[in-house]
Design a protein around this motif. Sequence first.
Motif, PDB file in Angstrom:
ATOM      1  N   MET A 186       0.848  -1.210   0.000  1.00  0.00           N
ATOM      2  CA  MET A 186       0.000   0.000   0.000  1.00  0.00           C
ATOM      3  C   MET A 186       0.871   1.243   0.000  1.00  0.00           C
ATOM      4  SD  MET A 186      -3.125   0.623  -0.270  1.00  0.00           S
ATOM      5  CE  MET A 186      -3.909   2.224  -0.398  1.00  0.00           C
ATOM      6  N   ASN A 187       1.951   1.191   0.821  1.00  0.00           N
ATOM      7  CA  ASN A 187       2.854   2.331   0.878  1.00  0.00           C
ATOM      8  C   ASN A 187       3.631   2.514  -0.415  1.00  0.00           C
ATOM      9  OD1 ASN A 187       3.027   4.227   2.818  1.00  0.00           O
ATOM     10  ND2 ASN A 187       3.927   2.837   4.346  1.00  0.00           N
ATOM     11  N   ALA A 188       4.063   1.367  -0.989  1.00  0.00           N
ATOM     12  CA  ALA A 188       4.798   1.422  -2.251  1.00  0.00           C
ATOM     13  C   ALA A 188       3.902   1.993  -3.344  1.00  0.00           C
ATOM     14  CB  ALA A 188       5.303   0.040  -2.633  1.00  0.00           C
ATOM     15  N   LEU A 189       2.628   1.560  -3.334  1.00  0.00           N
ATOM     16  CA  LEU A 189       1.662   2.044  -4.318  1.00  0.00           C
ATOM     17  C   LEU A 189       1.478   3.552  -4.170  1.00  0.00           C
ATOM     18  CD1 LEU A 189      -0.496   1.125  -6.453  1.00  0.00           C
ATOM     19  CD2 LEU A 189      -2.139   1.239  -4.584  1.00  0.00           C
ATOM     20  N   ASN A 190       1.350   3.974  -2.894  1.00  0.00           N
ATOM     21  CA  ASN A 190       1.170   5.392  -2.598  1.00  0.00           C
ATOM     22  C   ASN A 190       2.345   6.211  -3.124  1.00  0.00           C
ATOM     23  OD1 ASN A 190       0.542   7.810  -1.534  1.00  0.00           O
ATOM     24  ND2 ASN A 190       0.507   7.170   0.611  1.00  0.00           N
ATOM     25  N   ARG A 191       3.568   5.724  -2.819  1.00  0.00           N
ATOM     26  CA  ARG A 191       4.755   6.468  -3.267  1.00  0.00           C
ATOM     27  C   ARG A 191       4.833   6.501  -4.784  1.00  0.00           C
ATOM     28  NH1 ARG A 191       7.639   4.430   1.136  1.00  0.00           N
ATOM     29  NH2 ARG A 191       8.357   2.659  -0.082  1.00  0.00           N
ATOM     30  N   GLY A 192       4.540   5.334  -5.398  1.00  0.00           N
ATOM     31  CA  GLY A 192       4.593   5.264  -6.863  1.00  0.00           C
ATOM     32  C   GLY A 192       3.619   6.239  -7.498  1.00  0.00           C
ATOM     33  N   LEU A 193       2.384   6.257  -6.933  1.00  0.00           N
ATOM     34  CA  LEU A 193       1.346   7.144  -7.463  1.00  0.00           C
ATOM     35  C   LEU A 193       1.768   8.597  -7.316  1.00  0.00           C
ATOM     36  CD1 LEU A 193      -1.317   6.504  -8.724  1.00  0.00           C
ATOM     37  CD2 LEU A 193      -2.429   6.835  -6.522  1.00  0.00           C
ATOM     38  N   THR A 194       2.379   8.918  -6.163  1.00  0.00           N
ATOM     39  CA  THR A 194       2.845  10.278  -5.931  1.00  0.00           C
ATOM     40  C   THR A 194       3.841  10.701  -7.002  1.00  0.00           C
ATOM     41  OG1 THR A 194       2.569   9.937  -3.577  1.00  0.00           O
ATOM     42  CG2 THR A 194       3.930  11.801  -4.235  1.00  0.00           C
ATOM     43  N   VAL A 195       4.785   9.800  -7.294  1.00  0.00           N
ATOM     44  CA  VAL A 195       5.787  10.127  -8.310  1.00  0.00           C
ATOM     45  C   VAL A 195       5.117  10.362  -9.663  1.00  0.00           C
ATOM     46  CG1 VAL A 195       7.771   9.236  -9.586  1.00  0.00           C
ATOM     47  CG2 VAL A 195       7.632   8.909  -7.116  1.00  0.00           C
ATOM     48  N   VAL A 196       4.180   9.459 -10.024  1.00  0.00           N
ATOM     49  CA  VAL A 196       3.505   9.599 -11.319  1.00  0.00           C
ATOM     50  C   VAL A 196       2.769  10.940 -11.405  1.00  0.00           C
ATOM     51  CG1 VAL A 196       1.669   8.662 -12.783  1.00  0.00           C
ATOM     52  CG2 VAL A 196       3.282   7.117 -11.673  1.00  0.00           C
ATOM     53  N   GLU A 197       2.021  11.280 -10.333  1.00  0.00           N
ATOM     54  CA  GLU A 197       1.278  12.551 -10.330  1.00  0.00           C
ATOM     55  C   GLU A 197       2.221  13.728 -10.488  1.00  0.00           C
ATOM     56  OE1 GLU A 197      -1.989  10.779  -7.154  1.00  0.00           O
ATOM     57  OE2 GLU A 197      -0.493  12.244  -6.527  1.00  0.00           O
ATOM     58  N   ASN A 198       3.306  13.720  -9.680  1.00  0.00           N
ATOM     59  CA  ASN A 198       4.255  14.833  -9.735  1.00  0.00           C
ATOM     60  C   ASN A 198       4.880  14.973 -11.115  1.00  0.00           C
ATOM     61  OD1 ASN A 198       3.743  15.086  -7.074  1.00  0.00           O
ATOM     62  ND2 ASN A 198       5.816  14.646  -6.359  1.00  0.00           N
ATOM     63  N   VAL A 199       5.364  13.855 -11.650  1.00  0.00           N
ATOM     64  CA  VAL A 199       6.060  13.907 -12.932  1.00  0.00           C
ATOM     65  C   VAL A 199       5.109  14.357 -14.040  1.00  0.00           C
ATOM     66  CG1 VAL A 199       7.187  12.506 -14.689  1.00  0.00           C
ATOM     67  CG2 VAL A 199       7.827  12.253 -12.292  1.00  0.00           C
ATOM     68  N   LEU A 200       3.877  13.835 -14.024  1.00  0.00           N
ATOM     69  CA  LEU A 200       2.942  14.204 -15.081  1.00  0.00           C
ATOM     70  C   LEU A 200       2.548  15.681 -14.997  1.00  0.00           C
ATOM     71  CD1 LEU A 200       0.615  11.112 -15.485  1.00  0.00           C
ATOM     72  CD2 LEU A 200       2.309  12.011 -17.085  1.00  0.00           C
ATOM     73  N   ALA A 201       2.234  16.171 -13.779  1.00  0.00           N
ATOM     74  CA  ALA A 201       1.800  17.566 -13.648  1.00  0.00           C
ATOM     75  C   ALA A 201       2.934  18.523 -14.010  1.00  0.00           C
ATOM     76  CB  ALA A 201       1.313  17.843 -12.228  1.00  0.00           C
ATOM     77  N   ALA A 202       4.136  18.276 -13.450  1.00  0.00           N
ATOM     78  CA  ALA A 202       5.258  19.172 -13.721  1.00  0.00           C
ATOM     79  C   ALA A 202       5.755  19.000 -15.156  1.00  0.00           C
ATOM     80  CB  ALA A 202       6.388  18.921 -12.728  1.00  0.00           C
ATOM     81  N   GLY A 203       5.794  17.737 -15.617  1.00  0.00           N
ATOM     82  CA  GLY A 203       6.285  17.466 -16.971  1.00  0.00           C
ATOM     83  C   GLY A 203       5.400  18.085 -18.039  1.00  0.00           C
ATOM     84  N   ALA A 204       4.068  17.976 -17.865  1.00  0.00           N
ATOM     85  CA  ALA A 204       3.159  18.559 -18.861  1.00  0.00           C
ATOM     86  C   ALA A 204       3.316  20.070 -18.901  1.00  0.00           C
ATOM     87  CB  ALA A 204       1.715  18.176 -18.536  1.00  0.00           C
ATOM     88  N   LEU A 205       3.492  20.685 -17.718  1.00  0.00           N
ATOM     89  CA  LEU A 205       3.693  22.139 -17.674  1.00  0.00           C
ATOM     90  C   LEU A 205       4.995  22.509 -18.386  1.00  0.00           C
ATOM     91  CD1 LEU A 205       2.911  24.970 -16.653  1.00  0.00           C
ATOM     92  CD2 LEU A 205       4.091  24.452 -14.526  1.00  0.00           C
ATOM     93  N   ALA A 206       6.056  21.733 -18.116  1.00  0.00           N
ATOM     94  CA  ALA A 206       7.347  22.010 -18.749  1.00  0.00           C
ATOM     95  C   ALA A 206       7.237  21.887 -20.268  1.00  0.00           C
ATOM     96  CB  ALA A 206       8.410  21.062 -18.206  1.00  0.00           C
ATOM     97  N   ALA A 207       6.584  20.808 -20.717  1.00  0.00           N
ATOM     98  CA  ALA A 207       6.448  20.597 -22.159  1.00  0.00           C
ATOM     99  C   ALA A 207       5.663  21.734 -22.797  1.00  0.00           C
ATOM    100  CB  ALA A 207       5.757  19.260 -22.420  1.00  0.00           C
ATOM    101  N   ALA A 208       4.570  22.149 -22.125  1.00  0.00           N
ATOM    102  CA  ALA A 208       3.754  23.239 -22.671  1.00  0.00           C
ATOM    103  C   ALA A 208       4.571  24.515 -22.759  1.00  0.00           C
ATOM    104  CB  ALA A 208       2.524  23.456 -21.793  1.00  0.00           C
ATOM    105  N   ALA A 209       5.345  24.813 -21.702  1.00  0.00           N
ATOM    106  CA  ALA A 209       6.140  26.046 -21.707  1.00  0.00           C
ATOM    107  C   ALA A 209       7.181  25.997 -22.822  1.00  0.00           C
ATOM    108  CB  ALA A 209       6.824  26.236 -20.350  1.00  0.00           C
ATOM    109  N   LEU A 210       7.799  24.840 -22.980  1.00  0.00           N
ATOM    110  CA  LEU A 210       8.825  24.685 -24.020  1.00  0.00           C
ATOM    111  C   LEU A 210       8.227  24.919 -25.406  1.00  0.00           C
ATOM    112  CD1 LEU A 210      11.816  23.865 -23.882  1.00  0.00           C
ATOM    113  CD2 LEU A 210      11.112  21.581 -24.633  1.00  0.00           C
ATOM    114  N   ILE A 211       7.084  24.269 -25.674  1.00  0.00           N
ATOM    115  CA  ILE A 211       6.447  24.439 -26.988  1.00  0.00           C
ATOM    116  C   ILE A 211       6.082  25.909 -27.196  1.00  0.00           C
ATOM    117  CG2 ILE A 211       4.421  23.860 -28.380  1.00  0.00           C
ATOM    118  CD1 ILE A 211       4.407  21.136 -27.037  1.00  0.00           C
TER     119      ILE A 211
END
Lengths: 429, 196
Positions: free
Chosen positions: B1-26
Amino acid sequence: MTEATIALIVMLLLLLVSSAPIAVALGLTSLVYFYYFTTIPLTQIPERLFNSLNTFPLMAIPFFVLAANIMSRGGISRRLTDASNAVVGQFRGGLAMTAVLSCMFFAAISGSSPATVVAVGTLLIPAMIRSGYPREFSTGIIATSGSLGILLPPSIPLIVYGIATEQSIGDLFIAGILPGILAGLMLLVLVIFISRRRAYGTGEHQIVMTTKQKVQAFRDAGLSLVLPFLVLGGIYGGLFTPTEAAAVAVFYALIVALVFYREITVKDLGAILLGSAKTSAMIMFIIANGILFTFVLTSERIPGQITETLTGMNLSLFTFLLLVNLLLLLVGAFMETSSAILIIAPILLPIGMELGINPIHLGIIMVMNLEIGMVTPPFGLNLFVASGLSGMSVLQVAKAALPSALVLLAGLFVVTYVPFFSLALLGGG
Amino acid sequence: MNALNRGLTVVENVLAAGALAAAALIAIVAVILRSGFGVFLFWSEEAIIYLIIFSTFFGAVITLRAQEHVNVDVIATFLGKRGKQVMALVALVVTLIYLGVVGYFAWLLLFEPFSSSTSTPAIGIPLWVVESAVPIGFTLMFLRAIELLVRVWRHGVEEGDLLEAEAEAIGLDIEDLNRVRQERPEDGKGTGRSDS
């Protein structure tokens, strides 16, 4: 008022008071309205949430948030205070004037008045106390000074107003300049007056800078102060749309922070992006739900009904504006700026138009009011931040901030009743 | 459960920040190309909008996780510990109702014929792909809200420090803040330290 209207208002108020997130309160009220009072299929709600964000002008907000975060982390606070100090530092009350100027500029570039209180306060409150200013005075002036820098471009509340009311964002940016400067000047006069009268700032730690240091300070701060001009010039010169200007601001902020100031490295960008994504998501999620709620308001003809009621009362322009200010000050003390604009602007705008108020002018009045709400008890965010920073209680900070808050109110009064300040640079007024 | 939680956190962070970065770059590349070379990236506006929409719905999950969605907390400030806990639970239940119902209809929207038969005007990807930001975001928020509900039910409300949150956002250390609080008028005389 129809049954639906009453149900809507009661429901929204209850949800807001329940301390649910504002976005949820707006969205859930709309959901209940769709379900009970219309035959619109409920799949329309997620579709409308998606479509309300599906416009290019809105994209200016995440980019301006990102640019602001890069600048704030990149070390502008120290450079802005240095440059302000180079200009006014040698006068009596110089450090207090430095505080006012630094707060204005930092708030303009960072777009957040609580962040301004922390950034400038951390640097200047200790310096002010050491130079013989009382803690109360120092904290009070920093708590208020950040608030109206938000009027200077690039201003996120003004973008939100522009989107909520379909006004030109470029025009709103231009309109914010003179009221922002006016508020700054009034605060400067206040601190000069108080400092002279009470002989503040006579401590031995008054900071004296050599000419060489001053030139260095101007060059450093100049790099960040170019940002508002770049944005404004680009939009008004027809070079960029507001969203493009925001992208340019991100690019410029990256260069200044990474190449010139070098207080952050590429490695820090991940954290900055994450923080910006969080802030921007919070604002955009409120906007998506706010636009959904505006659709509900207009399909219930609520703005129209309120306009009719008020015009039926034969309100004079003077009374109307006074009521608007009182309402907004009250709301500003309880609610975050962008959410308040999204809920109230669509209601106020038609009444204002009926009475012949320029919509751009009304936008400036709204943002000024809501920003003053940041330093008004019981829930002004700046007060809480300043209280944590200085170790004084919220009530003490509120008391200390009272003289400068009253000055801002006087500024608001002038800007409200003299449209010249908002409209002069647009060729009107 | 904890591993799932941490994994999900990473996915959320990377997707939210990554999409913003990609949009800014474009966006930056598109502005440079347009104003410098007169080249129009016809797909850029659409790509930016969809990336930001993704960043918004994933970012909203992070904001919820951190309990930073703005609200009107008039009443809670006057309540004791127990009262605050009850208020927070009420707010979370309200949030769950909203997220659950809208999230459910967002999934239905995805499977409507219109979503799969329509393509986006410039890039030409199916509408359901970009619309999926809404149901996925709402589902993740729903899960996070349940997690919060359990936490508040068991442990009560954690008092967040507003000042520390603001300081963290602009990259200040807690030690810097403490120095301000401890500053006394007489301190300066001995040290001669200048902060500005």
